[in-house]
Design an enzyme around this catalytic site. Structure first.
Site, short mmCIF file in Angstrom:
data_model
loop_
_atom_site.label_atom_id
_atom_site.label_comp_id
_atom_site.label_asym_id
_atom_site.label_seq_id
_atom_site.Cartn_x
_atom_site.Cartn_y
_atom_site.Cartn_z
N HIS A 272 7.72 -26.75 2.35
CA HIS A 272 6.77 -27.87 1.71
C HIS A 272 5.77 -27.55 0.61
O HIS A 272 4.75 -28.29 0.49
CB HIS A 272 6.28 -29.12 2.69
CG HIS A 272 7.23 -29.53 3.44
ND1 HIS A 272 7.82 -31.08 3.08
CD2 HIS A 272 8.20 -29.28 4.46
CE1 HIS A 272 8.76 -31.50 3.74
NE2 HIS A 272 8.87 -30.45 4.91
N LYS B 241 -13.79 1.33 -3.82
CA LYS B 241 -15.10 1.72 -2.64
C LYS B 241 -16.09 2.35 -3.43
O LYS B 241 -17.32 2.35 -2.84
CB LYS B 241 -14.21 2.59 -1.59
CG LYS B 241 -13.48 1.44 -0.85
CD LYS B 241 -12.44 2.22 -0.02
CE LYS B 241 -12.91 3.23 0.96
NZ LYS B 241 -12.14 3.75 1.90
N GLU C 52 0.80 -1.16 -0.13
CA GLU C 52 -0.02 0.15 0.07
C GLU C 52 0.86 1.12 -0.03
O GLU C 52 0.61 2.19 -0.64
CB GLU C 52 -0.70 -0.02 1.10
CG GLU C 52 -2.24 1.14 1.01
CD GLU C 52 -3.12 0.87 2.20
OE1 GLU C 52 -4.20 0.12 2.03
OE2 GLU C 52 -2.97 1.16 3.53
#
Length: 560
Positions: A400, A524, A369
């Site tokens: 793994h 938004k 950000e």
């Protein structure tokens, strides 16, 4: 503001380009560098506060180090750092100071910003938080039915969630017995439903963390949690089903981290129980502000003070250490080296501590950000790549899963390995110390990434010639090893501050504003525009693009 400098036009940038071309010749460069210099590890290992940082396995020579430090000088990184510490408005697009470092300064300091003593303001809020935390921890603060608090729910999102949940998970051994914190952030109703399913409303306290008290996700979740708590109290016969009884319950079970006192009061929270913070604290830099109230309750005022002391120790190091011994400066410059000269697109953070399992996610917001920008602070387009994808999982789980890509993939992926010498839970498997087995993997992975395995070494093991190429490790995969004695509140503060300043250094070199986040705004706003279409408004649906129309239509047809 000073005149913007284009890093790519500096003499140091040209020097680094030439050094990269020469350094890239031939395999197993790190083997040769260590063979040529028996003291390499010692020379490239630095200490910052309680952190022991080994940089020797990076793709680095003294000449490259000097060129990187010269780049920092030519980009005036230290001048920009000093401007930040002094409270100058280095957040250009929002015309704000950037003063997360003031959150951890000593009570005796002064720092006047925009007519206010920021340090005095910080300690006034801290004193209020500590008094509140002591009341909750001692049982003095009780719910509406007189029962002490057993669970604290933090409702926030972004910096109001990622920092607190990461720090709480990291410091669980320091949490008061009988007290638990939970964190609700996602607007997906599942998050709140699952987090509250087994809780007792009578012993639950909710902290709503939203500076403006308008954040859509946070306020939606806050209202849902309020309904859960009040309905639960009524259903249990703990309170009567009247408006006054509900208001009394909210006052006892909800507090806020916000400066919008009118909205806090409208929600039903007594403004006395609101803890403020300031425009000069960005969300992703706010875990050590009032946003960390849940953590202060969990680990206590003394633990939180130690947490702040860790931040401050690294702040002081970054401000005063000579460039060649300055760990955040050096690590930030190494990230520039890999991103801009080695075409590295991502950066792995690999904590060999299960308690740090949320640390990579926290760093994703801090770094991505901050530095995920394509425009410089003067409005011009950037002239080079910026930002990296930060990711990771605790060892040995990652070994793994994705270490294969780091070892034998086609791109350089710098990796930071983090470990502590002393575990919280010493365990023996027969005669084997399990923590020592765990850290053997930590040490082995950085060595394997650095030095690899040649074809001759593979053949010497009797490997079939047909699969020799598949079992060769090129090495020269850069890593930084960060170690500490233990994972204490102070050490966690040091780790966070280290990466805050690394992020800052990169932003200065790239000429970007690391302290705004306009990239989150468009989605938004569009969500608010699309919401009526999702709810069945055909006129709103008609204004959307064909793809969005199709997706919303499919959803409406299938929603039961």
């Amino acid at each position: 503001m000073p005149t913007l400098i284009d890093a790519t036009s500096t003499p140091a940038w040209g020097t680094l380009s030439g050094l990269k071309s020469r350094f890239a010749d031939g395999p197993h460069k790190l083997r040769r560098l260590f063979d040529a210099d028996p003291h390499r590890a010692e020379r490239y290992t630095l200490d910052v506060a309680d952190l022991h940082v080994d940089l020797s396995k990076n793709l680095l020579t003294d000449e490259i180090r000097d060129a990187l430090l010269e780049l920092a000088a030519q980009m005036r990184v230290t001048e920009r750092r000093d401007a930040m510490y002094a409270g100058e408005h280095i957040n250009v697009t929002e015309d704000r100071a950037v003063l997360h470092t003031a959150l951890r300064r000593s009570r005796t300091d002064e720092l006047h910003v925009d007519g206010q003593d920021a340090v005095a303001d910080v300690h006034e809020v801290l004193d209020k938080i500590y008094a509140f935390a002591d009341k909750v921890r001692s049982g003095e603060w009780k719910g509406v039915t007189g029962k002490p608090i057993r669970t604290v729910i933090n409702v926030g999102i972004g910096g109001s969630d990622l920092g607190p949940v990461m720090a709480y998970e990291a410091l669980k051994p320091y949490v008061k017995d009988g007290l638990e914190c939970r964190f609700i952030s996602n607007i997906d109703p599942t998050d709140a439903a699952v987090k509250t399913a087994d809780l007792d409303p009578e012993t639950t306290l909710v902290i709503i963390a939203s500076k403006t008290f308008t954040t859509l996700e946070t306020l939606t979740n806050a209202r849902c949690v309020r309904a859960w708590l009040l309905d639960g109290l009524v259903a249990a016969g703990a309170i009567s089903d009247t408006e006054q009884a509900r208001r009394d319950a909210v006052a006892k079970h909800f507090v806020a981290v916000s400066t919008a006192l009118d909205k806090v009061e409208e929600f039903g929270i007594d403004p006395v129980n609101a803890f403020g913070f300031w425009s000069w604290v960005g969300g992703r830099y706010s875990v050590d502000s009032a946003v960390g109230t849940s953590l202060a309750v969990a680990i206590g005022p003394k633990g939180f003070e130690d947490f702040l002391a860790g931040f401050h120790a690294v702040d002081e190091h970054f401000a005063t250490a000579e460039p060649e011994r300055n760990v955040p400066l050096f690590m930030g410059l190494l990230n520039i080296w890999y991103t801009n000269f080695w075409d590295a697109h991502s950066h792995a953070v690999l904590p060999y501590s299960q308690y740090l399992h949320r640390f990579p996610a926290y760093l994703q917001q801090l770094t991505m950000e901050s530095n995920g920008k394509s425009v410089r602070w003067d409005g011009s387009a950037v002239t080079t790549d910026t930002g990296e994808i930060f990711w990771g999982e605790p060892g040995t789980n990652g070994q793994h899963a994705f270490y294969q890509l780091i070892h034998q993939g086609t791109r350089v992926i710098p990796a930071d390995f983090i470990a502590v010498a002393n575990p919280v839970h010493p365990t023996k498997d027969g005669g084997t110390d399990v923590h020592e087995l765990f850290l053997s993997n930590f040490f082995a992975q950085t060595a394997a990434l650095a030095f690899g395995k040649t074809a001759d070494e593979v053949r010497a093991e009797g490997t079939d010639e047909a699969i020799v190429p598949a079992r060769v490790f090129a090495g020269d995969r850069p890593t930084t090893s960060i170690m500490a004695d233990e994972l204490s509140p102070k050490v966690l503060g040091e780790l966070i501050a280290l990466y805050e300043h690394i992020t800052f250094v990169q932003g200065v070199v790239w000429g970007i504003d690391s302290f705004d986040q306009w990239g989150v705004e468009l989605g938004k706003k569009l969500a608010l525009q699309i919401a009526p279409a999702v709810s069945g408004n055909d006129e709103a649906l008609a204004t959307q693009d064909p793809s969005t129309q199709g997706l919303v239509t499919w959803y409406r047809e299938h929603r039961r």
